[in-house]
Design an enzyme around this catalytic site. Sequence first.
Site, mmCIF file in Angstrom:
data_model
loop_
_atom_site.group_PDB
_atom_site.id
_atom_site.type_symbol
_atom_site.label_atom_id
_atom_site.label_comp_id
_atom_site.label_asym_id
_atom_site.label_seq_id
_atom_site.Cartn_x
_atom_site.Cartn_y
_atom_site.Cartn_z
ATOM 1 N N LYS A 13 0.778 -1.238 -0.037
ATOM 2 C CA LYS A 13 -0.096 0.044 -0.025
ATOM 3 C C LYS A 13 1.035 1.202 0.042
ATOM 4 O O LYS A 13 0.639 2.206 -0.672
ATOM 5 C CB LYS A 13 -0.812 0.074 1.200
ATOM 6 C CG LYS A 13 -2.032 -1.243 1.161
ATOM 7 C CD LYS A 13 -2.771 -0.988 2.374
ATOM 8 C CE LYS A 13 -2.321 -0.993 3.846
ATOM 9 N NZ LYS A 13 -1.816 -2.385 3.952
ATOM 10 N N ARG A 87 -9.913 0.397 8.612
ATOM 11 C CA ARG A 87 -9.137 -0.978 8.750
ATOM 12 C C ARG A 87 -10.353 -1.816 9.671
ATOM 13 O O ARG A 87 -10.209 -3.124 9.705
ATOM 14 C CB ARG A 87 -7.885 -1.179 9.645
ATOM 15 C CG ARG A 87 -6.720 -1.448 8.977
ATOM 16 C CD ARG A 87 -5.615 -1.108 9.869
ATOM 17 N NE ARG A 87 -4.434 -1.682 9.672
ATOM 18 C CZ ARG A 87 -3.289 -1.120 9.097
ATOM 19 N NH1 ARG A 87 -3.391 0.026 8.809
ATOM 20 N NH2 ARG A 87 -2.175 -1.982 9.013
ATOM 21 N N ARG A 126 11.788 -6.240 5.043
ATOM 22 C CA ARG A 126 11.605 -5.074 4.747
ATOM 23 C C ARG A 126 12.475 -4.306 5.642
ATOM 24 O O ARG A 126 12.551 -4.641 6.775
ATOM 25 C CB ARG A 126 10.201 -4.735 5.060
ATOM 26 C CG ARG A 126 9.881 -3.113 4.669
ATOM 27 C CD ARG A 126 8.379 -2.992 4.706
ATOM 28 N NE ARG A 126 7.392 -2.938 5.736
ATOM 29 C CZ ARG A 126 6.238 -2.725 6.060
ATOM 30 N NH1 ARG A 126 5.583 -2.251 4.997
ATOM 31 N NH2 ARG A 126 5.660 -3.016 6.975
ATOM 32 N N ARG A 159 11.422 -2.822 11.070
ATOM 33 C CA ARG A 159 10.355 -2.275 12.174
ATOM 34 C C ARG A 159 10.246 -3.381 13.076
ATOM 35 O O ARG A 159 10.049 -4.672 12.822
ATOM 36 C CB ARG A 159 9.024 -2.088 11.376
ATOM 37 C CG ARG A 159 8.890 -0.519 10.676
ATOM 38 C CD ARG A 159 7.852 -0.398 9.646
ATOM 39 N NE ARG A 159 6.336 -1.084 10.281
ATOM 40 C CZ ARG A 159 5.362 -0.971 9.423
ATOM 41 N NH1 ARG A 159 5.322 -0.183 8.481
ATOM 42 N NH2 ARG A 159 4.311 -1.306 9.946
ATOM 43 N N ARG A 170 -0.477 -9.846 12.769
ATOM 44 C CA ARG A 170 -1.292 -8.931 11.813
ATOM 45 C C ARG A 170 -2.161 -9.468 10.952
ATOM 46 O O ARG A 170 -3.153 -8.907 10.546
ATOM 47 C CB ARG A 170 -0.091 -7.963 11.422
ATOM 48 C CG ARG A 170 0.463 -6.925 12.533
ATOM 49 C CD ARG A 170 2.187 -6.563 11.943
ATOM 50 N NE ARG A 170 1.742 -5.539 10.945
ATOM 51 C CZ ARG A 170 2.768 -5.178 10.132
ATOM 52 N NH1 ARG A 170 3.919 -5.719 10.190
ATOM 53 N NH2 ARG A 170 2.648 -4.273 9.291
HETATM 54 P P1 AMP Z 1 0.788 -0.020 9.112
HETATM 55 O O1 AMP Z 1 2.041 0.995 8.966
HETATM 56 O O2 AMP Z 1 -0.418 0.396 8.352
HETATM 57 O O3 AMP Z 1 1.187 -1.388 8.789
HETATM 58 O O4 AMP Z 1 0.230 0.254 10.576
HETATM 59 C C1 AMP Z 1 1.028 -0.155 11.488
HETATM 60 C C2 AMP Z 1 0.371 -0.567 12.888
HETATM 61 O O5 AMP Z 1 -0.265 0.843 13.265
HETATM 62 C C3 AMP Z 1 -0.813 -1.511 12.711
HETATM 63 O O6 AMP Z 1 -0.360 -2.674 12.809
HETATM 64 C C4 AMP Z 1 -2.063 -0.927 13.867
HETATM 65 O O7 AMP Z 1 -1.392 -1.254 15.039
HETATM 66 C C5 AMP Z 1 -1.748 0.386 13.859
HETATM 67 N N1 AMP Z 1 -2.760 1.078 12.639
HETATM 68 C C6 AMP Z 1 -2.501 1.689 11.346
HETATM 69 N N2 AMP Z 1 -3.762 2.049 10.966
HETATM 70 C C7 AMP Z 1 -4.614 1.716 11.955
HETATM 71 C C8 AMP Z 1 -6.240 1.693 11.792
HETATM 72 N N3 AMP Z 1 -6.625 2.277 10.930
HETATM 73 N N4 AMP Z 1 -6.960 1.223 12.877
HETATM 74 C C9 AMP Z 1 -6.253 0.641 13.662
HETATM 75 N N5 AMP Z 1 -4.776 0.667 13.959
HETATM 76 C C10 AMP Z 1 -4.268 1.088 13.001
#
Ligand code: AMP
Length: 213
Positions: A13, A87, A126, A159, A170
């Site tokens: 994404k 999400r 990554r 990360r 996840r």
């Molecule tokens: P990402 O970088 O999009 O993979 O997000 C990293 C982490 O941030 C996720 O595993 C969640 O813990 C949190 N997170 C990001 N976006 C959301 C969302 N829309 N709702 C809830 N948690 C989120």
Amino acid sequence: MRIILIGPPGAGKGTQAAAVKSRFPVDHISTGDILRENVRAGSPLGIEAKKFMDSGTLVPDALIIEMMRERLAKNSADGFMLDGFPRTVAQAEALDELTKEMSMPLDAAILLEVPDETVVKRLCGRRVCSSCGAIFHVTGNPTAVEGICDVCSEPVVQRDDDREEVIRRRLSVYHRDTAPLAEYYEKSGLLRRVDASGPFDAVKSRLESAGLS
Ligand code: AMP
């Protein structure tokens, strides 16, 4: 153009959003990036969010919805691309309300589809720049000098949530809480499915065929 990008962690994404942004004047809004900035800054939101992020679970809807309400209010009129939000169905419903209040209806919900095992391989390798956020992969897109960002010469790191056991958590959270959004946006006629397996350029051309990038 106002679109949302949905897909499991590691679907690409963030990387594809950067490509779309280079062609369309949209604001790329990543909830993950906003949360990580808050964690780095030690803000109350960051302190609260960190424990969920580190364990690979979702930050509670109420916190995310409030954060996005503030962020979307600052959005430029040219449109936006939401990466990582919504999400959950509750977040999608809140987004519907927000876009209605702001008279900014969504144009499309792009679902990037990729098998779980591909996700695990992609994310374990990554690496992300600790300073500018540029994304690399130890085999697919390595840095010219090991461990150093090609863009800004700062160290690249893994990360905390890209460790295999966290990735698997996840993924199960994605299947339980986020995958139902496909049906949600199918009902409203906004859903466009894109095969996100294979190399970056192949996915990029499929997005182009879907009218993006
Ligand atoms: P990402 O970088 O999009 O993979 O997000 C990293 C982490 O941030 C996720 O595993 C969640 O813990 C949190 N997170 C990001 N976006 C959301 C969302 N829309 N709702 C809830 N948690 C989120």
